[in-house]
Enzyme design. Structure first.
Site, PDB file in Angstrom:
ATOM      1  N   HIS A  85       1.140  -0.593 -17.654  1.00  0.00           N
ATOM      2  CA  HIS A  85      -0.442  -0.329 -17.449  1.00  0.00           C
ATOM      3  C   HIS A  85      -1.054  -0.365 -18.959  1.00  0.00           C
ATOM      4  CE1 HIS A  85      -0.176   1.184 -12.941  1.00  0.00           C
ATOM      5  NE2 HIS A  85       0.119  -0.260 -13.098  1.00  0.00           N
ATOM      6  N   ASN A  87       6.518   4.117  -9.842  1.00  0.00           N
ATOM      7  CA  ASN A  87       5.817   3.801 -10.976  1.00  0.00           C
ATOM      8  C   ASN A  87       6.816   3.507 -12.205  1.00  0.00           C
ATOM      9  OD1 ASN A  87       3.306   3.797  -9.671  1.00  0.00           O
ATOM     10  ND2 ASN A  87       3.127   5.981  -9.875  1.00  0.00           N
ATOM     11  N   HIS A 115       1.351  -9.011 -14.397  1.00  0.00           N
ATOM     12  CA  HIS A 115       1.686  -7.657 -13.925  1.00  0.00           C
ATOM     13  C   HIS A 115       3.217  -7.239 -14.103  1.00  0.00           C
ATOM     14  CE1 HIS A 115       1.759  -3.609 -12.208  1.00  0.00           C
ATOM     15  NE2 HIS A 115       2.543  -3.982 -11.426  1.00  0.00           N
ATOM     16  N   ARG A 149     -16.167   1.878   8.820  1.00  0.00           N
ATOM     17  CA  ARG A 149     -15.489   3.098   8.622  1.00  0.00           C
ATOM     18  C   ARG A 149     -13.944   2.905   8.641  1.00  0.00           C
ATOM     19  NH1 ARG A 149     -20.011   5.870  10.537  1.00  0.00           N
ATOM     20  NH2 ARG A 149     -21.103   6.900   8.867  1.00  0.00           N
ATOM     21  N   GLU A 175       9.889  -6.069  -9.835  1.00  0.00           N
ATOM     22  CA  GLU A 175       9.718  -4.886  -9.042  1.00  0.00           C
ATOM     23  C   GLU A 175      10.981  -4.803  -8.259  1.00  0.00           C
ATOM     24  OE1 GLU A 175       7.199  -3.054  -9.300  1.00  0.00           O
ATOM     25  OE2 GLU A 175       5.471  -4.058  -9.895  1.00  0.00           O
ATOM     26  N   ARG A 181       7.003   9.527  -4.467  1.00  0.00           N
ATOM     27  CA  ARG A 181       6.313   8.123  -4.475  1.00  0.00           C
ATOM     28  C   ARG A 181       6.116   7.750  -5.954  1.00  0.00           C
ATOM     29  NH1 ARG A 181       2.099   5.086  -0.483  1.00  0.00           N
ATOM     30  NH2 ARG A 181       2.084   3.295  -1.625  1.00  0.00           N
ATOM     31  N   LYS A 237      -1.382   1.202  -0.447  1.00  0.00           N
ATOM     32  CA  LYS A 237      -1.983   1.583  -1.468  1.00  0.00           C
ATOM     33  C   LYS A 237      -3.037   0.280  -1.586  1.00  0.00           C
ATOM     34  CE  LYS A 237       0.059   4.511  -4.705  1.00  0.00           C
ATOM     35  NZ  LYS A 237       0.805   4.634  -5.961  1.00  0.00           N
ATOM     36  N   LYS A 242      11.439   1.035  -0.352  1.00  0.00           N
ATOM     37  CA  LYS A 242       9.941   1.464  -0.618  1.00  0.00           C
ATOM     38  C   LYS A 242       9.547   2.168   0.893  1.00  0.00           C
ATOM     39  CE  LYS A 242       5.545   0.666  -1.828  1.00  0.00           C
ATOM     40  NZ  LYS A 242       4.344  -0.037  -2.507  1.00  0.00           N
ATOM     41  N   HIS A 258       5.872   1.585 -15.240  1.00  0.00           N
ATOM     42  CA  HIS A 258       4.505   1.153 -14.944  1.00  0.00           C
ATOM     43  C   HIS A 258       3.529   1.980 -15.966  1.00  0.00           C
ATOM     44  CE1 HIS A 258       6.106  -0.856 -11.423  1.00  0.00           C
ATOM     45  NE2 HIS A 258       4.963  -1.154 -10.873  1.00  0.00           N
ATOM     46  N   GLU A 282       1.504  10.264  -2.334  1.00  0.00           N
ATOM     47  CA  GLU A 282       2.112  10.465  -3.643  1.00  0.00           C
ATOM     48  C   GLU A 282       1.740  11.925  -4.051  1.00  0.00           C
ATOM     49  OE1 GLU A 282       1.100   7.173  -6.334  1.00  0.00           O
ATOM     50  OE2 GLU A 282       1.848   8.145  -7.835  1.00  0.00           O
TER      51      GLU A 282
HETATM   52  P1  NAD Z   1      -1.521 -12.100  -7.690  1.00  0.00           P
HETATM   53  O1  NAD Z   1      -2.008 -11.966  -6.142  1.00  0.00           O
HETATM   54  O2  NAD Z   1      -2.548 -12.359  -8.614  1.00  0.00           O
HETATM   55  O3  NAD Z   1      -0.774 -13.517  -7.375  1.00  0.00           O
HETATM   56  C1  NAD Z   1      -0.316 -14.211  -8.457  1.00  0.00           C
HETATM   57  C2  NAD Z   1      -0.663 -15.656  -8.718  1.00  0.00           C
HETATM   58  O4  NAD Z   1       0.201 -16.319  -7.695  1.00  0.00           O
HETATM   59  C3  NAD Z   1      -2.079 -16.001  -8.230  1.00  0.00           C
HETATM   60  O5  NAD Z   1      -2.276 -16.916  -9.133  1.00  0.00           O
HETATM   61  C4  NAD Z   1      -1.625 -16.544  -6.858  1.00  0.00           C
HETATM   62  O6  NAD Z   1      -2.829 -17.243  -6.293  1.00  0.00           O
HETATM   63  C5  NAD Z   1      -0.744 -17.332  -6.924  1.00  0.00           C
HETATM   64  N1  NAD Z   1       0.065 -17.373  -5.593  1.00  0.00           N
HETATM   65  C6  NAD Z   1       0.428 -16.297  -4.724  1.00  0.00           C
HETATM   66  N2  NAD Z   1       1.302 -16.565  -3.833  1.00  0.00           N
HETATM   67  C7  NAD Z   1       1.567 -18.004  -4.090  1.00  0.00           C
HETATM   68  C8  NAD Z   1       2.329 -18.908  -3.625  1.00  0.00           C
HETATM   69  N3  NAD Z   1       3.284 -18.783  -2.422  1.00  0.00           N
HETATM   70  N4  NAD Z   1       2.452 -19.963  -4.085  1.00  0.00           N
HETATM   71  C9  NAD Z   1       1.809 -20.425  -5.240  1.00  0.00           C
HETATM   72  N5  NAD Z   1       1.251 -19.539  -5.780  1.00  0.00           N
HETATM   73  C10 NAD Z   1       0.906 -18.327  -5.281  1.00  0.00           C
HETATM   74  O7  NAD Z   1      -0.289 -11.102  -8.168  1.00  0.00           O
HETATM   75  P2  NAD Z   1       0.550 -10.363  -7.430  1.00  0.00           P
HETATM   76  O8  NAD Z   1       1.850 -10.408  -8.515  1.00  0.00           O
HETATM   77  O9  NAD Z   1       0.991 -10.703  -6.218  1.00  0.00           O
HETATM   78  O10 NAD Z   1       0.228  -9.010  -7.361  1.00  0.00           O
HETATM   79  C11 NAD Z   1      -0.188  -8.199  -8.603  1.00  0.00           C
HETATM   80  C12 NAD Z   1      -1.300  -7.240  -8.017  1.00  0.00           C
HETATM   81  O11 NAD Z   1      -0.530  -6.370  -7.092  1.00  0.00           O
HETATM   82  C13 NAD Z   1      -1.669  -6.543  -9.132  1.00  0.00           C
HETATM   83  O12 NAD Z   1      -3.248  -6.438  -8.839  1.00  0.00           O
HETATM   84  C14 NAD Z   1      -1.115  -5.155  -8.900  1.00  0.00           C
HETATM   85  O13 NAD Z   1      -2.012  -3.716  -9.501  1.00  0.00           O
HETATM   86  C15 NAD Z   1      -1.067  -4.688  -7.387  1.00  0.00           C
HETATM   87  N6  NAD Z   1       0.117  -4.060  -6.840  1.00  0.00           N
HETATM   88  C16 NAD Z   1      -0.691  -3.417  -5.849  1.00  0.00           C
HETATM   89  C17 NAD Z   1       0.608  -2.539  -5.209  1.00  0.00           C
HETATM   90  C18 NAD Z   1       0.424  -1.442  -4.057  1.00  0.00           C
HETATM   91  O14 NAD Z   1       1.254  -0.867  -3.921  1.00  0.00           O
HETATM   92  N7  NAD Z   1      -0.758  -1.833  -3.591  1.00  0.00           N
HETATM   93  C19 NAD Z   1       2.161  -2.377  -5.957  1.00  0.00           C
HETATM   94  C20 NAD Z   1       2.355  -3.385  -6.873  1.00  0.00           C
HETATM   95  C21 NAD Z   1       1.369  -4.103  -7.342  1.00  0.00           C
HETATM   96  N1  GLY Z   2       3.568   0.527  -6.371  1.00  0.00           N
HETATM   97  C1  GLY Z   2       3.535   1.822  -6.338  1.00  0.00           C
HETATM   98  C2  GLY Z   2       3.162   2.518  -4.966  1.00  0.00           C
HETATM   99  O1  GLY Z   2       3.237   1.842  -4.029  1.00  0.00           O
HETATM  100  O2  GLY Z   2       3.211   3.550  -4.891  1.00  0.00           O
END
Ligand code: NAD
Ligand code: GLY
Length: 361
Positions: free
Chosen positions: A248, A241, A261, A116, A180, A237, A138, A222, A244, A232
């Site tokens: 998306h 987006n 992304h 939990r 971003e 918040r 998130k 942020k 986005h 949000e």
């Molecule tokens: P990711 O986590 O897939 O990483 C991108 C690639 O880089 C992967 O292949 C990973 O293995 C590699 N990688 C990571 N760190 C590395 C490093 N230091 N050296 C070499 N390779 C490395 O993608 P991302 O762009 O970090 O994140 C995208 C994701 O984040 C999406 O799923 C998106 O929906 C999510 N997201 C979430 C929020 C949130 O608020 N929670 C906000 C924006 C995006």
């Molecule tokens: N990346 C969008 C949020 O954190 O709300």
């Protein structure tokens, strides 16, 4: 440097290039606690030595997930939970999310559900995760019907950013992360807009001082937005987006496969500006400034030309489509954006077509 996400008794620090060692900080902030570390196959290989150091200091239970957005699923999340549940860990456990946004979102969601809810720490290793996903709580996974449709708001206890991780980040991923950062130029006020306009080339060129400044500024923006509208609910918040809604739809169109992304976000930001120019949310005196800004953003080349109508239809499946209306974040005065759900379909299609003309074969 220490920044803070102000959320009352759930406030937490974001350490940026702190000189102390991570295991020491974890041991002092979480004394006598059990740890689990979630990472992916790529990072486990690249950072074998660093993770061995964490093993020696903290003895975490480790779970390694497959690499890629297509593994951001309920099945992967469940596998993380299986590891946690079959370990010696209890409610005092601290989950360490070591990776990009995918690892962070899944590990945070697992921490939110394990017994939990237990504490977790974000250790972002991509630029995108440093400036966006590691901050704000998130968490979640994707579903066939769309991205991030299953999840929970669950704030980390601490974020640890070490920009040296970016040294191994592939260029495409780095540019995607810059999307971003540039996004904050559209929503983070006139000063951030000017900073991004003046600094984008150096940021893209990984100039160390400017990059660090960009990361700090992005996190501050942020953190302030999250502090004001954590769940949000007020609309504030939703400004995060920017670009986005379009992004998306494009990612879903390509099955999360051909585009990153951040690349989709760059493309989506161009659409948002195009629509803002058409819909008149951009004041007349700022039109040239926006056009010049967009001209200098990295231009994404799409592998094929999607139909604008298909992308438009895809937007209705997005979380941001409420009561059959698509909500857009559109540019207004430089550095500010507005939420609009009254866009004419013809304008949206025209904006998409205009960007497709510049970005598809
Ligand atoms: P990711 O986590 O897939 O990483 C991108 C690639 O880089 C992967 O292949 C990973 O293995 C590699 N990688 C990571 N760190 C590395 C490093 N230091 N050296 C070499 N390779 C490395 O993608 P991302 O762009 O970090 O994140 C995208 C994701 O984040 C999406 O799923 C998106 O929906 C999510 N997201 C979430 C929020 C949130 O608020 N929670 C906000 C924006 C995006
Ligand atoms: N990346 C969008 C949020 O954190 O709300």
């Amino acid at each position: 440097m220490e920044l803070t996400v102000q959320l009352g008794d759930r406030s937490y620090p974001v350490f940026l290039n702190d000189s102390r060692s991570l295991p020491d900080v974890l041991k002092s902030r979480f004394p006598d606690r059990g740890f689990a570390l979630v990472t992916n196959t790529t990072l486990a290989r690249l950072y074998e030595k660093k993770l061995a150091g964490l093993d020696r200091a903290l003895g975490p239970v480790r779970h390694v997930i497959d690499d890629g957005e297509r593994f951001k699923t309920v099945a992967t999340w469940q596998a993380v939970l299986d590891t946690l549940l079959c370990s010696r860990l209890d409610r005092q456990a601290v989950v360490l999310a070591f990776g990009g946004g995918v690892v962070g979102d899944i590990a945070g969601f697992a921490a939110s559900a394990f017994l939990r809810g237990v504490d977790y720490v974000q250790i972002p290793t991509t630029l995108l995760a440093m400036v966006d996903s590691s901050v704000g709580g998130k968490t979640g996974v994707d579903h066939l019907t769309g991205k991030n449709r299953i999840g929970a708001f669950c704030q980390p206890r601490m974020v640890w950013i070490d920009t040296r991780f970016l040294d191994t980040l592939p260029e495409r991923e780095f540019v995607g992360g810059c999307a971003e950062v540039f996004k904050y130029g559209f929503i983070g006020g006139a000063e951030m807009f000017a900073f991004v306009v003046a600094g984008r080339e150096k940021i893209l060129g990984r100039d160390p001082a400017l990059l660090l400044d960009a990361i700090e500024k992005s996190i501050r923006i942020k953190a302030a937005i999250v502090a004001e509208d954590e769940r949000e609910s007020s609309g504030k918040r939703s400004l995060l987006n920017f670009g986005h809604t379009f992004a998306h739809a494009l990612e879903t169109y390509y099955d999360y496969d051909k585009l990153l992304h951040g690349e989709a976000v760059l493309w989506g930001m161009a659409c948002a500006v195009e629509l803002g120019l058409r819909a008149g949310t951009v004041p007349a005196e700022s039109r040239a400034e926006y056009a010049a800004f967009c001209d200098h953003l990295p231009r994404i080349q799409l592998p094929s030309r999607p139909s604008a109508g298909d992308l438009y239809a895809g937007m209705f499946a997005d979380k941001k489509a409420a009561a059959g209306k698509i909500r857009f974040v559109l540019p207004a005065q430089p550095g500010t954006s507005v939420l609009r759900d009254d866009m004419a379909k013809a304008d949206v299609l025209a904006a998409i077509e205009a960007v497709l003309d510049r970005t598809s074969p």
